[in-house]
Motif scaffolding. Structure first.
Motif, mmCIF file in Angstrom:
data_model
loop_
_atom_site.group_PDB
_atom_site.id
_atom_site.type_symbol
_atom_site.label_atom_id
_atom_site.label_comp_id
_atom_site.label_asym_id
_atom_site.label_seq_id
_atom_site.Cartn_x
_atom_site.Cartn_y
_atom_site.Cartn_z
ATOM 1 N N UNK A 356 0.831 -1.212 0.000
ATOM 2 C CA UNK A 356 0.000 0.000 0.000
ATOM 3 C C UNK A 356 0.861 1.256 0.000
ATOM 4 N N UNK A 357 1.937 1.248 0.779
ATOM 5 C CA UNK A 357 2.871 2.387 0.779
ATOM 6 C C UNK A 357 3.486 2.569 -0.608
ATOM 7 N N UNK A 358 3.856 1.463 -1.222
ATOM 8 C CA UNK A 358 4.452 1.505 -2.558
ATOM 9 C C UNK A 358 3.462 2.053 -3.585
ATOM 10 N N UNK A 359 2.211 1.574 -3.524
ATOM 11 C CA UNK A 359 1.175 2.034 -4.460
ATOM 12 C C UNK A 359 0.988 3.540 -4.346
ATOM 13 N N UNK A 360 0.822 4.032 -3.113
ATOM 14 C CA UNK A 360 0.569 5.463 -2.910
ATOM 15 C C UNK A 360 1.746 6.306 -3.403
ATOM 16 N N UNK A 361 2.953 5.887 -3.079
ATOM 17 C CA UNK A 361 4.138 6.667 -3.458
ATOM 18 C C UNK A 361 4.362 6.653 -4.959
ATOM 19 N N UNK A 362 4.194 5.479 -5.573
ATOM 20 C CA UNK A 362 4.375 5.413 -7.024
ATOM 21 C C UNK A 362 3.264 6.160 -7.750
#
Length: 381
Positions: A356-362
């Motif tokens: 989820x952190x990766x999705x939001x940041x990307x």
């Protein structure tokens, strides 16, 4: 920007918080009457025990970033998961360790002696195990396989281990020492006040609005710059190719006085009981004291349309169906599918949060670069 997020579990909450802190407005649609998804915890009215309503969730990870992230939103208490198992009318420790081996075979073997002993038990004729059963027989032998894996797997998956891929038994759950910590991760613990409070704290931001008991309708997507969808992938497309199959769980809750079984988790590995395990929930909060206790008897079965989906069944035919939905989803614009249900994968909590952190940041990066947003940020099939 203005975003819609479907689902207030870890995936939706973490993405919402990241976007909110970047200055965006987020509206969360949650069909249930509570946040935190299947991690939801609440106090039992009779005993005051903290209940893991949809079954136990123990936080364990080697991901330092994820561990620091959750600790921002809740104090975590030390917790070690020590699982017991009943088979042949006797109690053992899981995962299989040196104590289990010595008890089961009535031996006093040293670590090296146990390794040699188990190697001799293994079926050396199976050189390339393709099924769960072959994998277990090759490395453990018939007695341990029958005692701890065969019937438990049938109860859990509703099919013979001979029909399941060897990959399910990825890491051989056997230790040649007396370590009975079920997990081997660096960071392990429980949120002091439960997972629902943890998720509530993640969602506590002026830019986040949560609507409980509210279904998201696809027609609402035009009102938002982008939708993050953590519901079922097949459900979003109204099951047009058929339903992706899941296993679901039924829980029989019982209230008792004192202690019931003396530990948090007791697996029933043989076929003497129809349930897979009994969980005693006050043991998930060992820093608390309770005179009364609550247990859940846990049964696994095929998921029907009205049931809560738990574990995806990712056999060959299911992956073929999944591929159809992935291709369909990739034709969509303005929506990203996330989480356990949105990507039809079994995910531990720490992996869910990391993704989820990766999705939001990307997403933020791609938006700033005015690049196309994918329907999936992870490889699904």
């Amino acid at each position: 920007m203005n975003f819609a997020i479907v689902g207030a579990g870890f995936s939706g909450a973490v993405i919402a918080r990241e976007l909110a802190e970047a200055g965006h407005k987020v509206t969360i649609f949650e069909s249930r009457n509570h946040i935190a998804g299947n991690c939801h915890t609440e106090r039992d009215a009779e005993s005051d025990v903290m209940l893991h309503v949809y079954g136990p969730h123990i936080f364990h990870t080697d991901n330092e970033e994820v561990w620091k992230y959750v600790n921002q939103y809740s104090a975590f208490m030390p917790y070690v998961n020590r699982v017991k198992a009943v088979t042949g009318n006797r109690v053992f420790s899981l995962p299989i360790n040196l104590l289990t081996i010595n008890q089961f075979f009535n031996k006093t073997l040293s670590p090296n002696e146990a390794k040699e002993f188990i190697a001799q038990k293994g079926d050396s004729s199976i050189t390339n195990p393709e099924t769960f059963e072959e994998q277990a027989l090759a490395f453990l032998g018939e007695e341990l396989y029958e005692g701890f894996f065969k019937y438990y797997t049938i109860k859990q998956w509703g099919m013979s281990p001979a029909e399941l891929p060897a990959s399910i038994l990825k890491r051989l759950p056997v230790r040649f020492n007396y370590d009975d910590n079920y997990f081997s991760h660096k960071y392990q613990g429980m949120p002091e006040h439960g997972y629902t409070v943890l998720v509530k704290n993640i969602l506590d931001h002026d830019n986040i609005t949560v609507h409980l008991n509210t279904e998201f309708n696809k027609s609402q997507a035009v009102e938002y710059d982008h939708v993050f969808y953590s519901g079922t992938l097949d459900g979003y497309f109204n099951y047009e190719f058929g339903r992706l199959p899941y296993r679901t769980l039924d829980f029989i809750k019982e209230n008792h006085e004192g202690d019931y079984q003396g530990c948090a988790v007791m697996n029933y590995c043989d076929n003497s009981k129809p349930f897979t395990r009994i969980t005693e929930h006050k043991y998930f909060s060992p820093w608390e004291n309770h005179e009364k206790t609550v247990i859940y008897k846990e049964y696994s079965r095929e998921c029907e349309p009205e049931d809560i989906p738990y574990y995806p069944i990712r056999q060959v035919k299911e992956k073929e169906l999944l591929q159809k939905y992935v291709e369909r989803a990739n034709q969509e614009k303005g929506i990203t599918f996330v989480g356990r249900l949105g990507t039809y994968r079994y995910l531990d909590m720490d992996v869910t949060i990391a993704e989820a952190l990766k999705v939001a940041r990307q997403f933020i990066q791609l938006t700033n670069e005015k690049k196309e947003i994918p329907s999936f940020f992870e490889q699904v099939v």
